[in-house]
Design an enzyme around this catalytic site. Structure first.
Site, mmCIF file in Angstrom:
data_model
loop_
_atom_site.group_PDB
_atom_site.id
_atom_site.type_symbol
_atom_site.label_atom_id
_atom_site.label_comp_id
_atom_site.label_asym_id
_atom_site.label_seq_id
_atom_site.Cartn_x
_atom_site.Cartn_y
_atom_site.Cartn_z
ATOM 1 C CE LYS A 42 -3.304 -1.182 -0.693
ATOM 2 N NZ LYS A 42 -3.554 -1.923 -1.977
ATOM 3 C CG HIS A 103 4.302 -6.250 -1.101
ATOM 4 N ND1 HIS A 103 4.455 -4.949 -1.529
ATOM 5 C CD2 HIS A 103 3.131 -6.672 -1.636
ATOM 6 C CE1 HIS A 103 3.421 -4.616 -2.287
ATOM 7 N NE2 HIS A 103 2.608 -5.644 -2.373
ATOM 8 C CB SER A 133 -3.381 2.916 2.100
ATOM 9 O OG SER A 133 -3.609 2.302 0.860
#
Ligand code: A3P
Length: 284
Positions: A42, A103, A133
């Site tokens: 995010k 990630h 987010s």
């Protein structure tokens, strides 16, 4: 649909499908020309993917409509069955230079990326907006654990340490490992596209850069079915709960943190970030 609990891999909570695939992820052999786009979830991954794909293809508007972003720049560690394509299988079939997103925190990035001195574009987003987010994303991604009430979510974020560990890990290594370290908050400005272009040893005209700015604006991307994740079925991403391209703003945290929560968060932040000086900004 079942909201899978996260699984601990070397102290890091990862999605169940990634943990199951862990030996394949670690065994992945990158080519020296491979480039990783790395972020805490995010923080602006999709946006960066779109910028990179357009830079590679001279700002050709057709490019960002030709296939879902996850096929154009696949997800390194996610090798799950459809509807999300098998990242690693896909990578095998793509010719170098390959671009992929991850990630993973720096300590979990497969060793081959360092051995081969691969380029890494890292994007960091200020903690509070990143958290807001993610809170929305965890509601609409029906495979993720339930986010629970807001206050608990904030507590979990602080205690979990994974955001702090992520942004600091790449920051501390950025010179040694030639990482391009960028901030979400700067991305609305053209110079960031030029920075990425130069890092990738590309050369594009000002007109092309302007075109890329337009094509990667929030409003264009949110209406592009190949960028807005509407290609993922509603049973997985229920965008009636929250859009994948939700708001795209700097400073939205102010609408969620109470002054008291913000103060507690800031004090904890100062402690957790005491060993680094990463120049985040949290307001527009
Ligand atoms: P918000 O939830 O604050 O709107 P990721 O791609 O890493 O999952 O990050 C998603 C976040 O980046 C979302 O933040 C999304 O709206 C934002 N984003 C995606 N494309 C963007 C763009 N072109 N401009 C600004 N923000 C963008």
């Amino acid at each position: 649909i079942y909201r899978f609990p996260l699984v601990d891999v070397q102290g890091i909570p990862l999605m169940n499908s990634i943990a199951k695939n862990w030996s394949a992820v670690q065994a992945f052999r990158p080519d020296p020309s491979d480039v990783l786009i790395s972020t805490y979830p995010k923080a602006g991954t999709t946006w960066t993917q779109e910028i990179v794909d357009l830079l590679l293809h001279n700002g050709d508007a057709e490019i960002c409509r030709r296939a879902p972003i996850v096929l154009r720049i696949p997800f390194l560690e996610l090798n799950s069955p459809p509807p999300i394509p098998a990242g690693l299988d896909l990578l095998k079939s793509v010719q170098p230079p390959r671009f992929m997103k991850t990630h993973l925190p720096i300590q979990l990035v497969p060793e081959g990326f360092w051995k081969n001195k691969c380029k890494i574009i890292y994007v960091a987003r200020n903690a509070k907006d990143n958290l807001v987010s993610y809170f929305h994303f965890d509601q609409m991604d029906l495979t993720q654990p339930e986010p629970g009430p807001w206050d608990e979510y904030v507590q979990k974020f602080m205690k979990g340490k994974s955001w702090y560990d992520h942004v600091k890990g790449y920051w501390k290594e950025k010179e040694k490992r030639n990482i391009l370290y960028l901030f979400y908050e700067d991305m609305k400005e053209n110079p960031i596209i030029v920075k990425i272009m130069q890092y990738l040893d590309l050369s594009r005209s000002d007109d092309i850069i302007d075109k890329i700015v337009e094509l990667t604006s929030f409003n264009v991307m949110k209406d592009n079915p190949m960028a807005n994740y509407s290609f993922v079925p509603k049973a997985v991403f229920d965008q009636s709960i929250s859009k994948f391209l939700r708001k795209g703003e700097v400073g939205d945290w102010i609408n969620y943190f109470t002054p008291a929560q913000s103060q507690i968060f800031d004090e904890d932040y100062a402690r957790q970030m005491a060993d680094v000086d990463i120049p985040f900004h949290t307001k527009i």
